[in-house]
Design a protein around this motif. Structure first.
Motif, PDB file in Angstrom:
ATOM      1  N   ASP A   1      -6.204   2.767  -0.437  1.00 52.93           N
ATOM      2  CA  ASP A   1      -4.938   3.167  -1.049  1.00 52.93           C
ATOM      3  C   ASP A   1      -4.547   2.081  -2.041  1.00 52.93           C
ATOM      4  OD1 ASP A   1      -3.577   1.117   0.381  1.00 52.93           O
ATOM      5  OD2 ASP A   1      -2.909   2.485   1.943  1.00 52.93           O
ATOM      6  N   ALA A   2      -3.340   2.142  -2.553  1.00 53.07           N
ATOM      7  CA  ALA A   2      -2.912   1.223  -3.607  1.00 53.07           C
ATOM      8  C   ALA A   2      -2.842  -0.231  -3.137  1.00 53.07           C
ATOM      9  CB  ALA A   2      -1.556   1.665  -4.149  1.00 53.07           C
TER      10      ALA A   2
ATOM     11  N   VAL B   1       1.801  -7.062  -1.163  1.00 51.94           N
ATOM     12  CA  VAL B   1       2.030  -5.851  -0.381  1.00 51.94           C
ATOM     13  C   VAL B   1       2.145  -6.196   1.101  1.00 51.94           C
ATOM     14  CG1 VAL B   1       0.887  -4.351  -2.053  1.00 51.94           C
ATOM     15  CG2 VAL B   1      -0.425  -5.294  -0.161  1.00 51.94           C
ATOM     16  N   ALA B   2       2.577  -5.215   1.887  1.00 49.70           N
ATOM     17  CA  ALA B   2       2.750  -5.396   3.327  1.00 49.70           C
ATOM     18  C   ALA B   2       1.934  -4.342   4.076  1.00 49.70           C
ATOM     19  CB  ALA B   2       4.222  -5.290   3.694  1.00 49.70           C
ATOM     20  N   ARG B   3       1.513  -4.704   5.253  1.00 49.41           N
ATOM     21  CA  ARG B   3       0.811  -3.782   6.156  1.00 49.41           C
ATOM     22  C   ARG B   3       1.357  -3.967   7.569  1.00 49.41           C
ATOM     23  NH1 ARG B   3      -3.967  -1.401   4.269  1.00 49.41           N
ATOM     24  NH2 ARG B   3      -5.001  -2.419   2.515  1.00 49.41           N
TER      25      ARG B   3
ATOM     26  N   SER C   1       6.567  -0.942   0.406  1.00 49.05           N
ATOM     27  CA  SER C   1       5.512  -1.708  -0.256  1.00 49.05           C
ATOM     28  C   SER C   1       4.411  -0.785  -0.770  1.00 49.05           C
ATOM     29  CB  SER C   1       4.929  -2.729   0.733  1.00 49.05           C
ATOM     30  OG  SER C   1       3.763  -3.310   0.234  1.00 49.05           O
ATOM     31  N   LEU C   2       4.027   0.196   0.042  1.00 47.17           N
ATOM     32  CA  LEU C   2       2.997   1.153  -0.375  1.00 47.17           C
ATOM     33  C   LEU C   2       3.478   1.958  -1.577  1.00 47.17           C
ATOM     34  CD1 LEU C   2       0.290   2.563  -0.116  1.00 47.17           C
ATOM     35  CD2 LEU C   2       1.294   3.993   1.688  1.00 47.17           C
TER      36      LEU C   2
ATOM     37  N   ARG D   1       1.745   1.987  -5.219  1.00 44.58           N
ATOM     38  CA  ARG D   1       1.296   3.230  -5.862  1.00 44.58           C
ATOM     39  C   ARG D   1       1.873   3.346  -7.272  1.00 44.58           C
ATOM     40  NH1 ARG D   1       2.204   7.099  -0.665  1.00 44.58           N
ATOM     41  NH2 ARG D   1       0.135   6.829   0.259  1.00 44.58           N
ATOM     42  N   GLY D   2       3.149   3.012  -7.421  1.00 41.91           N
ATOM     43  CA  GLY D   2       3.783   3.070  -8.726  1.00 41.91           C
ATOM     44  C   GLY D   2       3.151   2.099  -9.708  1.00 41.91           C
ATOM     45  N   ALA D   3       2.836   0.892  -9.238  1.00 37.54           N
ATOM     46  CA  ALA D   3       2.201  -0.115 -10.100  1.00 37.54           C
ATOM     47  C   ALA D   3       0.813   0.335 -10.514  1.00 37.54           C
ATOM     48  CB  ALA D   3       2.136  -1.452  -9.376  1.00 37.54           C
TER      49      ALA D   3
END
Length: 157
Positions: free
Chosen positions: A39-40, A63-65, A145-146, A150-152
């Motif tokens: 994913d992004a 990002v975060a997970r 964050s996801l 995705r937007g970036a």
């Protein structure tokens, strides 16, 4: 091979955490092994050697997970990069930073979130079967964050 989602017994979860837990989507954690899920944020390589199940995460900076709780201890090893890990301990958020060569254990029933400070490669595995419940305060950040990632990604295309 399908990895089942098992119910978490909440007896060992701290009282301030219990009210923030909820079930992830039905398919969470159910992946083909071996497989790579992208994913992004990057990629998660889902692997099995014999009966040992583990993931290798390639994650972009910023990002975060995670944002969840497991019934088993979660073990992580950082191969490359830096990650900030926040856990909920005794009613307080505690943040620690880890880098290449660091090994960490997140005890069972402890909410946790990973914030990736730069491009990071790390492995994760569990001391028992994989199962999870989302921890609302951390999971909201992971979901946001996801969406931002995705937007970036879309704006670069």
């Amino acid at each position: 091979m399908r990895v089942p989602q098992l119910p978490i017994k909440l007896g060992r979860v701290e009282p301030d955490v219990v009210r923030h837990l909820y079930s992830p989507p039905a398919a969470h954690g159910v992946v083909s092994i071996p497989s790579v899920v992208r994913d992004a944020r990057g990629a998660v390589h889902n692997l099995m050697i014999g009966s040992f199940r583990f993931n290798v995460l390639e994650t972009r900076a910023g990002v975060a997970r995670s944002g969840d709780v497991h019934r088993s201890d979660q073990l992580d090893f950082v191969f490359k990069g830096r990650v900030s890990v926040t856990t909920r301990e005794g009613g307080v958020d505690v943040t620690r930073n880890y880098g290449a060569g660091d090994f960490l254990v997140i005890p069972a029933f402890v909410p946790h979130i990973f914030r990736f400070l730069n491009e990071t490669v790390m492995a994760e595995w569990w001391s028992g079967p994989f199962e999870a419940r989302y921890y609302r305060p951390y999971r909201a950040e992971v979901d946001g964050s996801l969406q931002r990632a995705r937007g970036a990604t879309q704006s670069r295309e």
